[in-house]
Design an enzyme around this catalytic site. Structure first.
Site, mmCIF file in Angstrom:
data_model
loop_
_atom_site.group_PDB
_atom_site.id
_atom_site.type_symbol
_atom_site.label_atom_id
_atom_site.label_comp_id
_atom_site.label_asym_id
_atom_site.label_seq_id
_atom_site.Cartn_x
_atom_site.Cartn_y
_atom_site.Cartn_z
ATOM 1 N N CYS A 1 -39.899 -17.233 -5.076
ATOM 2 C CA CYS A 1 -40.278 -18.247 -4.089
ATOM 3 C C CYS A 1 -41.765 -18.541 -4.274
ATOM 4 O O CYS A 1 -42.609 -17.647 -4.151
ATOM 5 C CB CYS A 1 -40.009 -17.759 -2.665
ATOM 6 S SG CYS A 1 -40.724 -18.847 -1.414
ATOM 7 N N ASP B 1 -52.977 -28.374 0.117
ATOM 8 C CA ASP B 1 -51.871 -28.914 -0.679
ATOM 9 C C ASP B 1 -52.412 -29.323 -2.052
ATOM 10 O O ASP B 1 -53.488 -29.905 -2.170
ATOM 11 C CB ASP B 1 -51.243 -30.117 0.029
ATOM 12 C CG ASP B 1 -49.894 -30.495 -0.562
ATOM 13 O OD1 ASP B 1 -48.881 -30.294 0.119
ATOM 14 O OD2 ASP B 1 -49.856 -30.989 -1.721
ATOM 15 N N ASN C 1 -41.131 -30.784 7.056
ATOM 16 C CA ASN C 1 -39.966 -31.341 6.382
ATOM 17 C C ASN C 1 -38.880 -30.272 6.358
ATOM 18 O O ASN C 1 -39.148 -29.112 6.015
ATOM 19 C CB ASN C 1 -40.329 -31.769 4.957
ATOM 20 C CG ASN C 1 -41.308 -32.930 4.947
ATOM 21 O OD1 ASN C 1 -41.275 -33.791 5.823
ATOM 22 N ND2 ASN C 1 -42.189 -32.960 3.957
ATOM 23 N N HIS D 1 -42.920 -24.452 5.856
ATOM 24 C CA HIS D 1 -44.337 -24.805 5.820
ATOM 25 C C HIS D 1 -44.584 -26.001 6.716
ATOM 26 O O HIS D 1 -43.760 -26.908 6.799
ATOM 27 C CB HIS D 1 -44.811 -25.097 4.393
ATOM 28 C CG HIS D 1 -43.981 -26.111 3.658
ATOM 29 N ND1 HIS D 1 -42.765 -25.787 3.097
ATOM 30 C CD2 HIS D 1 -44.184 -27.420 3.399
ATOM 31 C CE1 HIS D 1 -42.246 -26.859 2.509
ATOM 32 N NE2 HIS D 1 -43.081 -27.878 2.684
ATOM 33 N N HIS E 1 -47.196 -29.124 7.243
ATOM 34 C CA HIS E 1 -48.277 -29.908 6.649
ATOM 35 C C HIS E 1 -49.220 -30.359 7.764
ATOM 36 O O HIS E 1 -48.773 -31.017 8.706
ATOM 37 C CB HIS E 1 -47.746 -31.188 6.001
ATOM 38 C CG HIS E 1 -46.801 -31.020 4.862
ATOM 39 N ND1 HIS E 1 -47.149 -31.337 3.560
ATOM 40 C CD2 HIS E 1 -45.507 -30.624 4.818
ATOM 41 C CE1 HIS E 1 -46.088 -31.140 2.764
ATOM 42 N NE2 HIS E 1 -45.092 -30.712 3.501
HETATM 43 P P1 AMP Z 1 -42.229 -30.474 1.094
HETATM 44 O O1 AMP Z 1 -41.667 -31.776 0.582
HETATM 45 O O2 AMP Z 1 -42.486 -30.517 2.578
HETATM 46 O O3 AMP Z 1 -41.395 -29.290 0.672
HETATM 47 O O4 AMP Z 1 -43.656 -30.352 0.445
HETATM 48 C C1 AMP Z 1 -44.047 -29.363 -0.458
HETATM 49 C C2 AMP Z 1 -45.529 -29.530 -0.670
HETATM 50 O O5 AMP Z 1 -45.984 -28.430 -1.424
HETATM 51 C C3 AMP Z 1 -45.924 -30.803 -1.421
HETATM 52 O O6 AMP Z 1 -46.819 -31.575 -0.605
HETATM 53 C C4 AMP Z 1 -46.611 -30.263 -2.682
HETATM 54 O O7 AMP Z 1 -47.710 -31.055 -3.089
HETATM 55 C C5 AMP Z 1 -47.036 -28.872 -2.241
HETATM 56 N N1 AMP Z 1 -47.168 -27.907 -3.318
HETATM 57 C C6 AMP Z 1 -46.274 -27.643 -4.303
HETATM 58 N N2 AMP Z 1 -46.740 -26.664 -5.116
HETATM 59 C C7 AMP Z 1 -47.949 -26.298 -4.614
HETATM 60 C C8 AMP Z 1 -48.937 -25.327 -4.998
HETATM 61 N N3 AMP Z 1 -48.766 -24.535 -6.063
HETATM 62 N N4 AMP Z 1 -50.066 -25.241 -4.261
HETATM 63 C C9 AMP Z 1 -50.255 -26.030 -3.184
HETATM 64 N N5 AMP Z 1 -49.353 -26.949 -2.759
HETATM 65 C C10 AMP Z 1 -48.228 -27.087 -3.462
HETATM 66 ZN ZN ZN Z 2 -40.799 -17.560 0.362
#
Ligand code: AMP
Ligand code: ZN
Length: 116
Positions: free
Chosen positions: A4, A30, A86, A99, A101
């Site tokens: 994960c 992010d 989300n 998570h 945002h």
């Molecule tokens: P969601 O669509 O709500 O699952 O959003 C996932 C978020 O995680 C997106 O805004 C990505 O830009 C962010 N994300 C993915 N990988 C990383 C990472 N390694 N570090 C920071 N943010 C990330």
């Molecule tokens: Zn996890």
């Protein structure tokens, strides 16, 4: 939880731009910011999504809201922000670890959703 991404970030096994950490929560920028302020707040303990959370998770969910509110002010969005969780396929959740945002900055973020 093995494999994960956000569990690995919370454990420090994958680097991130950390903004906050305590016993239960971790927050980081992010990687692909949508606005000048775009921070993710996660529980360190793996919870797949809001949909799979239970009553036992209520304390950590509440703390996510309180910490998000504080971080928004501290990190450059003192006049308000949007908090987005989300959830599932319909909610376009891409990372399967709960998570929130925090989205904001100096300018209003605009209408919540585009009308279809
Ligand atoms: P969601 O669509 O709500 O699952 O959003 C996932 C978020 O995680 C997106 O805004 C990505 O830009 C962010 N994300 C993915 N990988 C990383 C990472 N390694 N570090 C920071 N943010 C990330
Ligand atoms: Zn996890």
């Amino acid at each position: 939880m093995e494999n994960c991404l956000f569990c690995k970030i919370a454990a420090g096994d994958i680097p991130s731009r950390k903004v906050y950490e305590d016993d239960e929560l971790f927050a980081f920028h992010d990687i692909n910011p949508a606005r000048p302020v775009h921070i993710l707040v996660i529980p360190k303990r793996h919870i797949t999504s809001l949909a799979s959370s239970t009553e036992a998770d209520l304390p950590v969910l509440g703390r996510m809201l309180a910490v998000a509110n504080r971080l928004a002010t501290e990190q450059g969005s003192p006049d308000g922000f949007r908090l987005i969780i989300n959830t599932g396929a319909i909610g376009h959740q891409e990372v399967q670890h709960l998570h929130a945002h925090i989205v904001g900055g100096p300018e209003p973020v605009g209408p919540m959703l585009k009308r279809v």
